[in-house]
Each structure stands twice: as C-alpha cells, then as structure tokens.
Design an enzyme around this catalytic site. Structure first.
Site, short mmCIF file in Angstrom:
data_model
loop_
_atom_site.label_atom_id
_atom_site.label_comp_id
_atom_site.label_asym_id
_atom_site.label_seq_id
_atom_site.Cartn_x
_atom_site.Cartn_y
_atom_site.Cartn_z
N SER A 160 0.80 -1.22 0.00
CA SER A 160 0.00 0.00 0.00
C SER A 160 0.83 1.28 0.00
O SER A 160 0.29 2.37 -0.09
CB SER A 160 -0.96 0.02 1.20
OG SER A 160 -0.29 0.41 2.37
N LYS A 204 2.32 4.27 7.39
CA LYS A 204 1.41 5.10 6.60
C LYS A 204 1.84 6.57 6.68
O LYS A 204 2.64 6.96 7.53
CB LYS A 204 -0.02 5.00 7.14
CG LYS A 204 -0.70 3.66 6.91
CD LYS A 204 -1.07 3.46 5.45
CE LYS A 204 -1.82 2.16 5.26
NZ LYS A 204 -1.00 0.99 5.54
#
Length: 217
Positions: free
Chosen positions: A138, A176
C-alpha cells in the site's frame, strides 16, 4: 536559470533536509508548491536533476540530495543538508534492532523481534533508529515495496505528510502517511487501491518516522 516553481521546490527540499535530514514526500512537495498532482512534482524533480541541482539516492524511498543551490553554481551544497550523522563515516556499518515485519497495507501484529540488521551509516540521519521489514504494497507510490527494510527514526511526534510507524489500539502497527483530519487521525496509503484509515487520537501512538529504506536484490 531556474523557473520560479523549480526554485521554490529546490529551496523546500533544501530546508527540509537541513531541518530533519529526511527528504519531503511527494505529497508534501505537491502541497507546498500548490500543485494539482504529483506528476507536476515529478517533472520539477527531473528538471532539477538534469540541471545538476539535486541527486536521487539509490535504494532509498523519497531520498534526494541537494548538490548545489542557484547562488552556488559549481559548488557543493552546504553541509546543512545532512544525510548521515556527523561522526559517522560513509563506510561504517551500524547494527540496527530489527523489530519484525510491519504492514504497509492493513495493520498487523505489533512490533516484536530481537534480530538485528546491518545498515550502512550513510542511509541514516541523526537520532536513534530501528529497522522493520515491510509487508504489503500500500506504500508503493512512495517507492516502499514488499520486502524492503524501513529504517525508522524513533520519535513520538509527527507532522502532516510524514510517513510514520503508527501503533493502533496498542497492538497493531502500520506504516502510513500521517495526517490530522478534524478531530481524527487519518493514516493514508500510497496506493490508489487502498482507502485511508481513520482513528480517534487516543487510538494512535506514533512510534517513529521513516528515515530511509534498504532494499536487497
């Protein structure tokens, strides 16, 4: 002669490196220059690289080095843009604690493990660091791939746009981009196939910021 946007981007990269030793993310550069897309950032970086003002560092995510500034034609960039600790030699090897695997997708089991990873000192900035093996895809649009080793500078604070290790509900860790969204914390992936994750502030504990990346072939 640089265009206004090229000059603005060069100064932004230079100032961020001088402040933290870590290159800004493409998202941070896009927002700082008020551009509509990251493709504009890519074009500016390519132009600065072609003209010899910046250099991309191999095997590191979002890693740029300022070679010179416009008023320093032909001169090396000032040492205020550190890439390694002052006391470290570029040939030195540092053993970092390797705290297992961390998901660059959905959160997984919290950090653990007692192994170590040999890392060239040139990949680290100042401060205390540890390493994590990346699991998932991701963060691929930031150049962070499955199987890479993320080099993390220990800290419990983060600014919007920084890539962080976030501990969720005290038992799951994820890699993230950190952002504040009203009263919530938003953790953004860098893959259009994934959705942002939103949490209450008390659910998220920052455990470090991305400092570099090690990739084995």
């Amino acid at each position: 002669m640089l265009t206004r946007k090229q000059h603005e981007l060069l100064c932004f990269i230079h100032d961020r490196l001088a402040e933290s030793g870590v290159s800004p993310s493409f998202e941070e550069m896009k927002e700082a220059l008020d551009l509509k897309s990251k493709s504009g950032v890519h074009r500016l970086i390519s132009a600065l690289e072609e003209r010899g003002f910046i250099r991309r560092l191999a095997n590191r995510a979002r890693a740029l080095e300022v070679v010179k500034m416009p008023d320093q034609a032909g001169k090396a960039a000032p040492t205020a843009t550190p890439q390694i600790p002052v006391a470290a030699n570029s040939n030195d090897i540092i053993e970092l604690p390797l705290h297992g695997r961390i998901a660059a997708g959905t959160p997984i089991e919290a950090l653990q493990g007692t192994e170590s990873l040999a890392v060239p000192a040139a990949l680290l900035g100042p401060g205390e660091h540890y390493a994590l093996e990346v699991s998932g895809d991701s963060m691929v649009e930031e150049g962070i791939l499955d199987g890479d080793y993320a080099l993390i500078r220990k800290t419990d604070t983060a600014r919007d746009g920084e890539i962080v290790v976030a501990l969720i509900d005290n038992n799951e860790a994820t890699l993230k981009t950190f952002r504040r969204e009203g009263s919530m914390i938003r953790l953004d992936p860098a893959n259009r196939n994934y959705d942002p994750q939103r949490y209450r502030p008390e659910q998220v504990v920052v455990q470090g910021r991305l400092s570099g990346l090690l990739r084995r072939y």
